[in-house]
Design a protein around this motif. Structure first.
Motif, short mmCIF file in Angstrom:
data_model
loop_
_atom_site.label_atom_id
_atom_site.label_comp_id
_atom_site.label_asym_id
_atom_site.label_seq_id
_atom_site.Cartn_x
_atom_site.Cartn_y
_atom_site.Cartn_z
N SER A 79 0.83 -1.21 0.00
CA SER A 79 0.00 0.00 0.00
C SER A 79 0.86 1.26 0.00
O SER A 79 0.56 2.24 -0.69
CB SER A 79 -0.93 0.00 1.21
N ILE A 80 1.95 1.25 0.78
CA ILE A 80 2.85 2.41 0.82
C ILE A 80 3.50 2.61 -0.53
O ILE A 80 3.61 3.75 -1.03
CB ILE A 80 3.90 2.23 1.93
N VAL A 101 3.03 5.93 -2.98
CA VAL A 101 4.11 6.76 -3.51
C VAL A 101 3.92 6.97 -5.02
O VAL A 101 4.08 8.09 -5.54
CB VAL A 101 5.47 6.12 -3.21
N VAL A 102 3.56 5.89 -5.73
CA VAL A 102 3.33 5.99 -7.18
C VAL A 102 2.20 6.97 -7.47
O VAL A 102 2.31 7.84 -8.36
CB VAL A 102 3.01 4.60 -7.78
N LEU A 103 1.10 6.86 -6.72
CA LEU A 103 -0.06 7.73 -6.96
C LEU A 103 0.28 9.19 -6.68
O LEU A 103 -0.15 10.09 -7.42
CB LEU A 103 -1.23 7.29 -6.08
N MET A 104 1.06 9.44 -5.63
CA MET A 104 1.43 10.82 -5.32
C MET A 104 2.36 11.40 -6.39
O MET A 104 2.28 12.59 -6.71
CB MET A 104 2.08 10.89 -3.93
N LEU A 105 3.23 10.56 -6.96
CA LEU A 105 4.07 11.02 -8.07
C LEU A 105 3.21 11.36 -9.28
O LEU A 105 3.45 12.38 -9.95
CB LEU A 105 5.09 9.93 -8.43
N VAL A 106 2.22 10.52 -9.56
CA VAL A 106 1.31 10.80 -10.67
C VAL A 106 0.55 12.10 -10.43
O VAL A 106 0.36 12.91 -11.35
CB VAL A 106 0.32 9.63 -10.87
N VAL A 145 -2.20 7.03 3.97
CA VAL A 145 -1.51 5.74 4.16
C VAL A 145 -0.15 5.98 4.80
O VAL A 145 0.24 5.29 5.76
CB VAL A 145 -1.35 5.00 2.82
N ILE A 146 0.57 6.98 4.29
CA ILE A 146 1.89 7.29 4.83
C ILE A 146 1.79 7.90 6.22
O ILE A 146 2.55 7.55 7.14
CB ILE A 146 2.63 8.24 3.87
N ILE A 147 0.83 8.81 6.43
CA ILE A 147 0.65 9.42 7.75
C ILE A 147 0.27 8.36 8.78
O ILE A 147 0.77 8.37 9.92
CB ILE A 147 -0.44 10.52 7.69
N GLY A 148 -0.60 7.42 8.40
CA GLY A 148 -0.99 6.35 9.31
C GLY A 148 0.21 5.52 9.75
O GLY A 148 0.33 5.16 10.94
N ALA A 149 1.10 5.23 8.82
CA ALA A 149 2.30 4.46 9.17
C ALA A 149 3.18 5.23 10.15
O ALA A 149 3.74 4.66 11.10
CB ALA A 149 3.08 4.12 7.90
N LEU A 150 3.30 6.54 9.94
CA LEU A 150 4.13 7.37 10.83
C LEU A 150 3.48 7.53 12.20
O LEU A 150 4.18 7.68 13.21
CB LEU A 150 4.35 8.74 10.19
N MET A 151 2.14 7.51 12.27
CA MET A 151 1.42 7.69 13.53
C MET A 151 1.29 6.40 14.33
O MET A 151 0.79 6.40 15.45
CB MET A 151 0.01 8.24 13.25
N GLY A 152 1.71 5.28 13.74
CA GLY A 152 1.52 4.00 14.41
C GLY A 152 0.11 3.46 14.28
O GLY A 152 -0.30 2.60 15.06
N GLN A 153 -0.65 3.99 13.30
CA GLN A 153 -2.00 3.51 12.98
C GLN A 153 -1.99 3.06 11.52
O GLN A 153 -2.47 3.77 10.65
CB GLN A 153 -3.05 4.61 13.21
N PRO A 154 -1.42 1.88 11.26
CA PRO A 154 -1.25 1.44 9.87
C PRO A 154 -2.57 1.41 9.10
O PRO A 154 -3.57 0.87 9.57
CB PRO A 154 -0.67 0.03 10.00
N MET A 155 -2.57 2.01 7.93
CA MET A 155 -3.72 2.01 7.04
C MET A 155 -3.27 1.54 5.67
O MET A 155 -2.30 2.07 5.11
CB MET A 155 -4.33 3.41 6.95
N ASP A 156 -3.94 0.52 5.15
CA ASP A 156 -3.58 0.02 3.83
C ASP A 156 -4.64 0.40 2.82
O ASP A 156 -5.61 1.09 3.14
CB ASP A 156 -3.38 -1.50 3.87
N LEU A 157 -4.44 -0.05 1.58
CA LEU A 157 -5.39 0.24 0.51
C LEU A 157 -6.27 -0.96 0.21
O LEU A 157 -6.79 -1.10 -0.90
CB LEU A 157 -4.63 0.68 -0.76
#
Length: 381
Positions: free
Chosen positions: A163-164, A168-173, A314-326
């Motif tokens: 998901s991460i 990253v790909v989507l944000m680049l697009v 998704v990235i913020i969740g990983a940094l906050m310790g609240q993993p969120m996937d797609l």
């Protein structure tokens, strides 16, 4: 003063009411409702401040600011929901924002604009480009779900890493779409403005002149007060953060008291609250026969949610310790696919009328009813 501004000023009264309800313990339902109503005008002020600042800083930086703050309200609400552990509600709000912008916002704009002008036109080239970008977004959020569905015993950390990477790909697009629309092919997005200039202005200055006129500025070149509007933007952002905390903190209890599932609240209620200001803007410009701008507001907001806000969460969740996937709920994904297919088919010819708007609204109504009657899924919230 326009009717829209009168309504927004009236809704500002819910800010002190929500504060009183929170600190005086009037109940979660009252806090939830008043906080939701208070966020609507604050989102409008954030949008207005961003537009005024954009006039001062120039088209390139201004366009980037509009793109960044366009869905700031939804992002703030989602961050507080992530912090509270309501990961599935955040996912629901992402899919719900895409659905509501494509069907509800564009549907209302086409319906009301079509009733006034019979038939309206917009750039089919831009519509096709937006359709291609939305197709990519749908594929990107579909594949992680498909990987989980077709795999046996896939570990959560692996799905999270996938998901991460996709995020990253989507944000680049998304960054490339900004470069395309604001730099290399900006002329494609200026056509709609050139078709209906305000009397006495040239096409390039039309949008800024109209905004200046609506906000009480003189049209002889006077620029907005930058310090004032930066202050308004910061104050509105802070107020949205406070109201979002109230909203998220009472969401679970208030949803039960209203007889709503958190799935319905996430997909239908929260996106309508966060997108209320954009709804009003899209409809207003459609009634002025500027369907190019109206469609860009609706579809552009959906693209921003799909290509930027969702991946960023998704990235913020990983940094906050609240993993969120797609890995989304299958019914949510199906609804997004339906919304994208219907919106793309209706907007492909670059023309709209009241019947096409009605079809979009009918599709949104059917999807909303389906989520309302959808059985509660274990693990939501």
């Amino acid at each position: 003063m326009s009717i829209k501004n009168v309504i927004f000023f009236g809704f500002l009264g819910f800010i002190p009411v929500s504060l009183a309800a929170h600190f005086l313990g009037w109940g979660d339902l009252i806090v939830f409702v008043t906080a939701a109503l208070a966020i609507i005008p604050l989102a409008g002020w954030m949008g207005a401040a961003t537009e005024e600042i954009a006039i001062v800083v120039g088209p390139s930086l201004g366009g980037l600011m509009n793109a960044t703050f366009g869905n700031a309200t939804e992002l703030i609400i989602a961050i507080f929901a992530l912090r509270a552990g309501l990961v599935n509600v955040v996912k629901s709000s992402i899919t719900g924002s895409i659905i509501s912008n494509l069907l509800l916002v564009m549907g209302l704009s086409m319906l009301l604009g079509g009733l006034k002008f019979k038939e309206q036109t917009f750039q089919p080239t831009i519509a096709r480009l937006n359709a291609s970008s939305m197709n990519l977004a749908v594929i990107a959020i579909l594949l992680p779900t498909a990987v989980d569905f077709t795999s046996t015993g896939i570990e959560q950390p692996i799905l999270q890493r996938l998901s991460i990477a996709v995020a990253v790909v989507l944000m680049l697009v998304y960054g490339l779409t900004l470069l395309f629309s604001m730099k290399t092919h900006a002329y494609l997005y200026d056509v709609g403005m050139a078709e209906a200039p305000v009397e006495g202005t040239d096409p390039e200055s039309n949008s800024h002149a109209e905004k200046a006129h609506e906000n009480g500025h003189e049209e002889h070149g006077e620029k907005p007060n930058l310090k004032l509007w930066v202050g308004v933007l910061l104050a509105a952002t802070l107020a949205v953060a406070i109201e979002s905390e109230f909203l998220v903190g009472t969401l679970e209890v208030a949803s039960k008291q209203l007889g709503l599932s958190e799935l319905f609240t996430g997909v239908i209620i929260l996106p309508v609250i966060g997108n209320a200001a954009e709804h009003a803007t899209a409809v207003t410009v459609a009634l002025k026969n500027k369907m190019d701008l109206s469609v860009n507001v609706a579809v552009g907001s959906s693209l921003q949610i799909a290509l930027f806000v969702g991946p960023l969460l998704v990235i913020i969740g990983a940094l906050m310790g609240q993993p969120m996937d797609l890995d989304f709920n299958n019914f949510e994904l199906l609804s997004v696919v339906v919304a994208v297919l219907v919106a793309n088919s209706i907007s492909a010819d670059g023309k709209s009328n009241w019947l096409e708007g009605t079809l979009l609204l009918a599709t949104y109504a059917v999807i909303s009813l389906s989520f309302y009657f959808h059985p509660v899924i274990e693990g939501i919230g």
